[in-house]
Design a protein around this motif. Sequence first.
Motif, PDB file in Angstrom:
ATOM      1  N   LYS A   1      -2.532  15.472   4.133  1.00 11.48           N
ATOM      2  CA  LYS A   1      -2.619  16.112   2.823  1.00 11.48           C
ATOM      3  C   LYS A   1      -2.286  17.580   3.008  1.00 11.48           C
ATOM      4  CE  LYS A   1      -5.451  16.774  -1.292  1.00 11.48           C
ATOM      5  NZ  LYS A   1      -6.773  16.556  -1.932  1.00 11.48           N
TER       6      LYS A   1
ATOM      7  N   SER B   1       0.839  -1.206   0.000  1.00 16.45           N
ATOM      8  CA  SER B   1       0.000   0.000   0.000  1.00 16.45           C
ATOM      9  C   SER B   1       0.875   1.258   0.000  1.00 16.45           C
ATOM     10  CB  SER B   1      -0.950   0.005   1.206  1.00 16.45           C
ATOM     11  OG  SER B   1      -0.228   0.070   2.418  1.00 16.45           O
TER      12      SER B   1
ATOM     13  N   TRP C   1       0.061   8.177   3.995  1.00 17.58           N
ATOM     14  CA  TRP C   1      -0.976   7.232   4.376  1.00 17.58           C
ATOM     15  C   TRP C   1      -0.520   6.347   5.527  1.00 17.58           C
ATOM     16  CZ3 TRP C   1      -0.062   8.785  -0.558  1.00 17.58           C
ATOM     17  CH2 TRP C   1      -1.152   9.169  -1.352  1.00 17.58           C
ATOM     18  N   TYR C   2      -1.486   5.873   6.320  1.00 21.02           N
ATOM     19  CA  TYR C   2      -1.219   4.810   7.287  1.00 21.02           C
ATOM     20  C   TYR C   2      -1.047   3.496   6.515  1.00 21.02           C
ATOM     21  CZ  TYR C   2      -2.880   7.965  11.003  1.00 21.02           C
ATOM     22  OH  TYR C   2      -3.039   9.017  11.873  1.00 21.02           O
TER      23      TYR C   2
ATOM     24  N   GLY D   1      -3.969   2.001   4.693  1.00 20.03           N
ATOM     25  CA  GLY D   1      -4.493   2.641   3.487  1.00 20.03           C
ATOM     26  C   GLY D   1      -5.256   3.918   3.776  1.00 20.03           C
ATOM     27  N   GLN D   2      -5.514   4.184   5.058  1.00 19.68           N
ATOM     28  CA  GLN D   2      -6.192   5.429   5.451  1.00 19.68           C
ATOM     29  C   GLN D   2      -5.255   6.621   5.265  1.00 19.68           C
ATOM     30  OE1 GLN D   2      -9.237   6.601   6.571  1.00 19.68           O
ATOM     31  NE2 GLN D   2      -8.227   8.591   6.639  1.00 19.68           N
ATOM     32  N   LEU D   3      -5.766   7.657   4.617  1.00 22.46           N
ATOM     33  CA  LEU D   3      -4.974   8.876   4.416  1.00 22.46           C
ATOM     34  C   LEU D   3      -4.662   9.526   5.759  1.00 22.46           C
ATOM     35  CD1 LEU D   3      -3.777  10.740   2.212  1.00 22.46           C
ATOM     36  CD2 LEU D   3      -5.928  12.001   2.238  1.00 22.46           C
TER      37      LEU D   3
END
Length: 201
Positions: free
Chosen positions: A150, A122, A141-142, A145-147
């Motif tokens: 930004k 990922s 990202w973690y 897959g979590q953002l």
Amino acid sequence: MYQIILNLLFFCCSLVLVQSCQQKEVLIVERNPQKTPALYTLATDEEFNFKQDTLYLKNSKYSGKQYMLYPSKDTAFVKSYLFGMLEGVQKQWYPNGRLAEQRLYVSNKKEGKHLGWWSNGSTKYNYEFYNDEYNGTVLEWYETGQLFKKFHYEQGHEEGSERLWYQDGSVRANYVIKKGKKYGLIGIKLCKNPNEKVPKI
């Protein structure tokens, strides 16, 4: 007469905007890497040595590829040099063979997109650089897959909308930076609460 004055003002403002945009574009000059020799040398070679930020092989500034292998003989990394400076695409892999990161350098300075991945494949980060400074969108990202992040940058400085998230997807920080000033939810937490008692050891 009033309409003529309005039209003249509109024309002048438009001209100023066009000129300012054109001047801003001139500042961003495309930086492309030069080709490096297809000469591969193990990073463990005892003849390699650094003098400040320049890589030498024996007494000469190194031009070619420097690489390292895992015990399994799979490639750990390949770095590309020109006259002792990082030049071109640099790659690093995990022991499982997955690509860990891909970075671009021009004359030892970070340039363009820098991409990173977690060992599960990922995406870990996506940075944009210009002349060794953040310039554009910075994403992280973690491993899930979590953002996580930004941010937006202009020539190394935060500018625009900035956001951070927790692992569960809830917002940690959401603010805007305009000319160095922050507006919004900063999300800063002290490392230590001054009211907490420090246990004695």
